[in-house]
Scaffold this motif. Structure first.
Motif, mmCIF file in Angstrom:
data_model
loop_
_atom_site.group_PDB
_atom_site.id
_atom_site.type_symbol
_atom_site.label_atom_id
_atom_site.label_comp_id
_atom_site.label_asym_id
_atom_site.label_seq_id
_atom_site.Cartn_x
_atom_site.Cartn_y
_atom_site.Cartn_z
ATOM 1 N N ALA A 273 25.306 3.894 -46.360
ATOM 2 C CA ALA A 273 24.334 4.495 -45.470
ATOM 3 C C ALA A 273 23.601 3.969 -44.541
ATOM 4 O O ALA A 273 23.587 4.118 -43.229
ATOM 5 C CB ALA A 273 23.121 5.154 -46.388
ATOM 6 N N GLY A 274 23.261 2.287 -44.907
ATOM 7 C CA GLY A 274 22.711 1.619 -43.926
ATOM 8 C C GLY A 274 23.480 1.207 -42.637
ATOM 9 O O GLY A 274 23.287 0.591 -41.632
ATOM 10 N N LYS A 275 24.801 1.373 -42.606
ATOM 11 C CA LYS A 275 26.005 1.095 -41.715
ATOM 12 C C LYS A 275 25.915 2.495 -40.743
ATOM 13 O O LYS A 275 26.225 2.353 -39.392
ATOM 14 C CB LYS A 275 27.242 0.865 -42.143
ATOM 15 N N ARG A 276 25.554 3.484 -41.442
ATOM 16 C CA ARG A 276 25.702 4.888 -40.644
ATOM 17 C C ARG A 276 24.422 5.112 -39.751
ATOM 18 O O ARG A 276 24.337 5.682 -38.749
ATOM 19 C CB ARG A 276 26.076 5.876 -41.664
ATOM 20 N N SER A 277 23.249 4.667 -40.283
ATOM 21 C CA SER A 277 21.894 4.998 -39.761
ATOM 22 C C SER A 277 20.976 3.808 -40.019
ATOM 23 O O SER A 277 21.041 3.164 -41.074
ATOM 24 C CB SER A 277 21.314 6.198 -40.393
ATOM 25 N N ILE A 278 20.037 3.784 -39.020
ATOM 26 C CA ILE A 278 18.967 2.566 -39.422
ATOM 27 C C ILE A 278 17.855 3.395 -39.857
ATOM 28 O O ILE A 278 17.010 2.513 -40.485
ATOM 29 C CB ILE A 278 18.436 2.429 -37.689
ATOM 30 N N GLY A 279 17.953 4.438 -40.297
ATOM 31 C CA GLY A 279 16.836 5.097 -41.274
ATOM 32 C C GLY A 279 16.770 6.630 -40.837
ATOM 33 O O GLY A 279 17.008 7.046 -39.963
#
Length: 423
Positions: A273-279
């Motif tokens: 998920a950290g690759k998909r979105s910064i948060g």
């Protein structure tokens, strides 16, 4: 047994319904505007330009892919996991399920030897009747689906335990409390068997969609065995991923989605998920925790939903009983929670009922939506969603359904069918 009215009489009743100019929709489990109004205070939050979390983090900025600690603590009892084993995202739990499948296909999961997409064939077990959006995810990614009949205690475990010996079976869908659409809650024994069963695939996953855990329609609160604990105790800590959301708790289009699992699965999810979105949207998380506050606040809000929803479900079941009771042409669930009523009509009649209802101005979920690929082999099950229409409209819609069932059954009988539901 009460006799089915004559075909000519039913045709006259049906013509009368057509003449009423109805425009009703019972296709999906959407919260009614009055339910959304219960959470209007969210629009005033966080309030006073106070955007700091309990730890002092500025919720307006980047980061925090796991979600706010205070939100994870609030929903830990719902998910059955400690806050460190929970991740909170944006409004759709379906999006989290999609992402977990996508990550599994592309990257594999803990305990596996390679990405699922590298396998020649993969399959999921799908309890039926079940949730069409689960089936759509599998169909989108070419995942084969094996229908598993539901029982009062959950899926037919004899079949499940037999099918999961096949290493091609990588996962299984589950709506374990107030199942969509039948309303069943899995028994403790079923949860235990799912947790400890031998699987051919070492990276088998239970996609545990506990969407209706808070959605009670009565004062009774059935307890559901904690699947994460059961899996850990059985030596399969990574087996289950639990999903939930506030989509039908606060604002359906602006809620929070959550997942919980083992430490290994959470690390895996966050790394991807950290690759998909910064948060995620941490301001929305902050306003939710300030609005809901604690378990008492959450319970009070759900009591408000129950007061709005329970009369609608009662109107449907009472109207069906008044028009169909004793005729033998239908059976229906009387759920204690969730968002749906399951209606069984004579074999071969469900599609006809939907078509007849549409001509009266009532939109129903397509026949077959309860099964993979939209195909109910017996064409007999329908999902009714009473939540969105107004109470008077719900009763009118249920009357349309009842007359259409009677007419379809009478037509079937005239054509040489039984016109009855199976014993």
């Amino acid at each position: 047994m009460t006799a089915i009215p004559a075909l000519a009489d039913l045709q006259a009743r049906y013509a009368d319904l057509q003449g009423r100019g109805l425009k009703l929709d019972m296709t999906r489990g959407k919260p009614a505007p009055e339910q959304l109004d219960l959470s209007d205070d969210l629009f005033t939050l966080p309030g006073n330009r106070d955007h700091r979390t309990e730890s002092g983090e500025d919720a307006r900025n980047y980061g925090g892919v796991q979600g706010l600690a205070e939100v994870r603590a609030l929903f830990a009892p719902v998910l059955g996991a400690s806050p460190d084993r929970i991740a909170v995202g944006n409004n759709s739990s379906l999006a989290l399920m999609h992402d977990c499948i996508a990550y599994a296909l592309l990257k594999g999961v803990p305990g596996g030897t390679r990405p699922w997409a590298k396998e020649e064939e993969i399959r999921f077990l799908c309890p039926v009747p079940g949730y069409d959006r689960h089936f759509a995810l599998c169909e989108t990614y070419g995942i084969g689906m094996i229908p598993v009949p539901m029982t009062a205690d959950g899926p037919d475990m004899e079949m499940v335990e037999r099918e999961v010996r096949d290493p091609r079976v990588k996962g299984m869908w589950a709506v374990p409390q107030y199942s969509n659409p039948g309303g069943e809650t899995y028994s403790d024994a079923t949860v235990e068997r799912l947790a400890r069963m031998e699987t051919g695939a070492p990276d088998f996953r239970l996609f545990w969609d506990n969407a209706y855990a808070l959605h009670h329609l009565t004062e009774r609160r059935p307890t559901l065995r904690n699947v994460l604990d059961a899996c850990a105790e059985a030596g399969n800590p990574d087996r289950a991923i639990v999903f939930a959301s506030t989509s039908k708790v606060t604002l359906a289009g602006a809620g929070l989605a959550m997942l919980a699992s083992s430490e290994g699965n959470i690390r895996w999810y966050l790394a991807n998920a950290g690759k998909r979105s910064i948060g995620p949207d941490k301001l929305n998380q902050l306003r939710h925790v300030r609005f809901l506050r604690d378990q008492g606040g959450l319970d009070a809000l759900m009591d408000g939903h129950r007061r709005l929803l329970a009369p609608k479900f009662k109107a449907v079941t009472e109207t069906l009983a008044r028009h169909l009771g004793g005729t033998g042409v239908a059976r229906w669930s009387e759920p204690e929670g969730g968002y749906f009523i399951l209606l069984e009509v004579p074999e071969g009649c469900a599609t006809r009922v939907v078509k007849l209802a549409a001509a009266c101005g009532l939109a129903l979920t397509p026949a077959g939506a309860t099964h993979p690929y939209g195909r109910d082999p017996q064409d007999k099950l329908l999902r009714l969603a009473p939540s969105y229409p107004k109470p008077a409209e719900v009763e009118a819609a249920a009357e349309v359904v009842a007359v259409c069932v009677l007419l379809a059954a009478a037509e079937s009988r005239e054509a040489g069918g039984s016109g009855q539901v199976a014993a």
